[in-house]
Design an enzyme around this catalytic site. Sequence first.
Site, mmCIF file in Angstrom:
data_model
loop_
_atom_site.group_PDB
_atom_site.id
_atom_site.type_symbol
_atom_site.label_atom_id
_atom_site.label_comp_id
_atom_site.label_asym_id
_atom_site.label_seq_id
_atom_site.Cartn_x
_atom_site.Cartn_y
_atom_site.Cartn_z
ATOM 1 N N GLU A 1 0.877 -1.161 0.000
ATOM 2 C CA GLU A 1 0.000 0.000 0.000
ATOM 3 C C GLU A 1 0.920 1.219 0.000
ATOM 4 O O GLU A 1 1.828 1.301 0.831
ATOM 5 C CB GLU A 1 -0.857 -0.015 1.269
ATOM 6 C CG GLU A 1 -1.970 0.980 1.196
ATOM 7 C CD GLU A 1 -2.819 1.032 2.460
ATOM 8 O OE1 GLU A 1 -2.797 0.090 3.263
ATOM 9 O OE2 GLU A 1 -3.488 2.064 2.618
ATOM 10 N N LYS B 1 4.279 0.786 9.868
ATOM 11 C CA LYS B 1 4.406 2.018 9.094
ATOM 12 C C LYS B 1 3.892 3.214 9.879
ATOM 13 O O LYS B 1 4.408 4.313 9.733
ATOM 14 C CB LYS B 1 3.618 1.887 7.787
ATOM 15 C CG LYS B 1 4.364 1.099 6.737
ATOM 16 C CD LYS B 1 3.715 1.317 5.382
ATOM 17 C CE LYS B 1 3.262 -0.004 4.828
ATOM 18 N NZ LYS B 1 2.495 0.109 3.605
ATOM 19 N N ARG C 1 5.418 -12.849 9.627
ATOM 20 C CA ARG C 1 6.081 -11.602 9.281
ATOM 21 C C ARG C 1 7.408 -11.506 10.017
ATOM 22 O O ARG C 1 7.630 -12.167 11.024
ATOM 23 C CB ARG C 1 5.179 -10.416 9.604
ATOM 24 C CG ARG C 1 4.887 -10.223 11.077
ATOM 25 C CD ARG C 1 3.729 -9.262 11.312
ATOM 26 N NE ARG C 1 4.014 -7.922 10.861
ATOM 27 C CZ ARG C 1 3.311 -7.286 9.912
ATOM 28 N NH1 ARG C 1 2.313 -7.884 9.302
ATOM 29 N NH2 ARG C 1 3.606 -6.065 9.583
HETATM 30 P P1 ATP Z 1 2.025 -1.954 8.234
HETATM 31 O O1 ATP Z 1 1.079 -2.900 8.915
HETATM 32 O O2 ATP Z 1 3.300 -1.718 8.954
HETATM 33 O O3 ATP Z 1 1.403 -0.698 7.752
HETATM 34 P P2 ATP Z 1 1.534 -3.503 5.940
HETATM 35 O O4 ATP Z 1 1.820 -4.926 6.066
HETATM 36 O O5 ATP Z 1 0.117 -3.133 6.059
HETATM 37 O O6 ATP Z 1 2.478 -2.729 6.922
HETATM 38 P P3 ATP Z 1 1.633 -3.321 3.123
HETATM 39 O O7 ATP Z 1 2.053 -2.216 2.254
HETATM 40 O O8 ATP Z 1 0.215 -3.739 3.075
HETATM 41 O O9 ATP Z 1 2.065 -2.919 4.579
HETATM 42 O O10 ATP Z 1 2.581 -4.585 2.899
HETATM 43 C C1 ATP Z 1 2.889 -5.086 1.638
HETATM 44 C C2 ATP Z 1 3.295 -6.521 1.751
HETATM 45 O O11 ATP Z 1 4.406 -6.657 2.628
HETATM 46 C C3 ATP Z 1 2.186 -7.375 2.315
HETATM 47 O O12 ATP Z 1 2.066 -8.532 1.517
HETATM 48 C C4 ATP Z 1 2.641 -7.711 3.698
HETATM 49 O O13 ATP Z 1 2.185 -8.966 4.082
HETATM 50 C C5 ATP Z 1 4.165 -7.656 3.578
HETATM 51 N N1 ATP Z 1 4.764 -7.288 4.848
HETATM 52 C C6 ATP Z 1 4.530 -6.175 5.571
HETATM 53 N N2 ATP Z 1 5.221 -6.179 6.718
HETATM 54 C C7 ATP Z 1 5.936 -7.324 6.737
HETATM 55 C C8 ATP Z 1 6.851 -7.926 7.653
HETATM 56 N N3 ATP Z 1 7.173 -7.332 8.800
HETATM 57 N N4 ATP Z 1 7.384 -9.117 7.338
HETATM 58 C C9 ATP Z 1 7.077 -9.708 6.180
HETATM 59 N N5 ATP Z 1 6.224 -9.216 5.275
HETATM 60 C C10 ATP Z 1 5.653 -8.040 5.540
HETATM 61 MG MG MG Z 2 -1.438 -3.730 4.727
#
Ligand code: ATP
Ligand code: MG
Length: 555
Positions: free
Chosen positions: A38, A273, A263
Amino acid sequence: MSENTTANKSKNFIYEIIDEDLKTNKWGGKVHTRFPPEPNGYLHIGHAKSICLNYGIARDYNGKFNLRFDDTNPEKEETEYVESIIEDVKWLGADFRNEVLFASDYFDQMYLWAVELIKKGKAYVCDLTADEIRATRGTLTEPGKESPYRNRSVEENLSLFERMKNGDFPDGAKTLRAKIDMASPNFNMRDPIMYRIVHAEHHRTGNKWCIYPTYDWAHGNEDSIEGITHSICTLEFENHRPLYDWFLDQLGVHHPQQIEFARLNLNYTVMSKRKLLQLVQEKYVDGWDDPRMPTISGFRRRGYTPEAIRNFAEIIGVAKRDALTDISLLEYAIRDDLNKYAQRAMAVLKPLKVVITNYLEGQVEELEAVNNPENPEAGKRLVPFSRELFIEQSDFVENPPKGFHRLVPGGEVRLRYAYIIKCEEVIKNANGEVVELHCSYDPETKSGTGTSNKKVKGTIHWVSAKHAIDAEVRLYDRLFTVENPAFEENWLQHINPNSLEVIRNAKLEPFLKNAKKGERFQFERNGYFCVDTKDSTEHKFVFNRTVTLKDSWKK
Ligand code: ATP
Ligand code: MG
């Protein structure tokens, strides 16, 4: 792609699933993964794990890897983030064929599919507010309450949904909900929301839409449209999978398999984020690419290499259960990589002047130094030696503790690639601080060619005073003092006050004046460093410490 074969069965459980799929020809031999960020922040090391996993699978199976922006939420998303994410994914080496995909390009298709579900009696327009929907969701032990709008006719739903799209209603006035089961033990199946009314400008579609799809509705659609085979996501989506499957089954379209993995969580680090944004906005750090940030852009600026990050992703592997990974594993991967090719240099961070009293004034010798002991092909360079030098303040101690093998009053030490010197006199200022050492050198002890077989226990680095270049050197340490800051109520209070030390008058070996922005070096005994890409200029050299030579936090 018939050449797809079993890639590496032991690699992780996802590879086992794919190997099995190839055996049963589930996807006609295809392997197609994606990374769906995102665009509401910069990518961090957790995202890097996901990119390495998804891209690695596509590469290992001769499949395809998509970079797709999940840009379904107009309020938090920005073009700046899109650009930084593209740069980061490229830098990590994940090949997406330069085809940047956007979920917002599928809004029309998603709308048509929503209409289809309405026509099938599987979705309805609901007038309950967000609070009312929450209040009627039920609990773990009690079913939810059905919405009074649940049994609207297909015609009425179609007309209201179209009017939602046309902007006839204010934000929050209505939603489109899937008609599933308010008594389902899985909350996600209790008539989840598919569309919300949001009158906001979208970074790509402008004001065309005033309804926006929710993650659950949009994500499977996006995967299906792109022909993804394995939709790999983090564990928190495990109980969203029945909904992912339900939507695609109702539509009867291409139906990828969702697979969840744990994760990445790193100790001494925050990874959400929202928290990273707060660190930036409230100026605890100097932007998203501050070298202390766990962002890819921060790591890049700090001098981390994409190879090292990919190796780290390999080392930690892929699991089904959440855990906290030790950040020293990441630092190990960085050292291991830089050790192989970083050019060595001598740099004195906290200089103490040394005068070699028996060395001719005005004389300069060019001494040979090894560029990289790990790589003989890196060759040698010449380092100027003269009467006045700088050594590290910490390499001289007036009252040494037992076992101190460097310079002491009356003691001897070897200068790396040069001579053995003896400390003859200690010069102090009015405050009693040591400001200069007068030493003698033994010409017979020249490194490599000297005839003396004198041996000393310590060897220290140095630079010639009149040849040295001045630099600012930034020493970084972990940003948090506690292992799991995200678990602390006042996580901001656990920021390490010493996470950045700025040294303004470091003295570097002269060849470093030609170092290019981003170039990496090992400063002997001091760690790995790189030229700062932002602040270093022709007139002011700025170096960042990438990582120390040893794990300085190990007890
Ligand atoms: P946040 O919750 O910190 O805002 P997010 O996971 O919602 O992060 P996205 O932009 O939706 O952020 O993530 C893109 C991809 O990265 C998704 O497929 C998510 O599963 C993966 N991802 C995000 N954080 C991690 C992590 N700590 N370890 C592994 N994969 C991750
Ligand atoms: Mg997300």
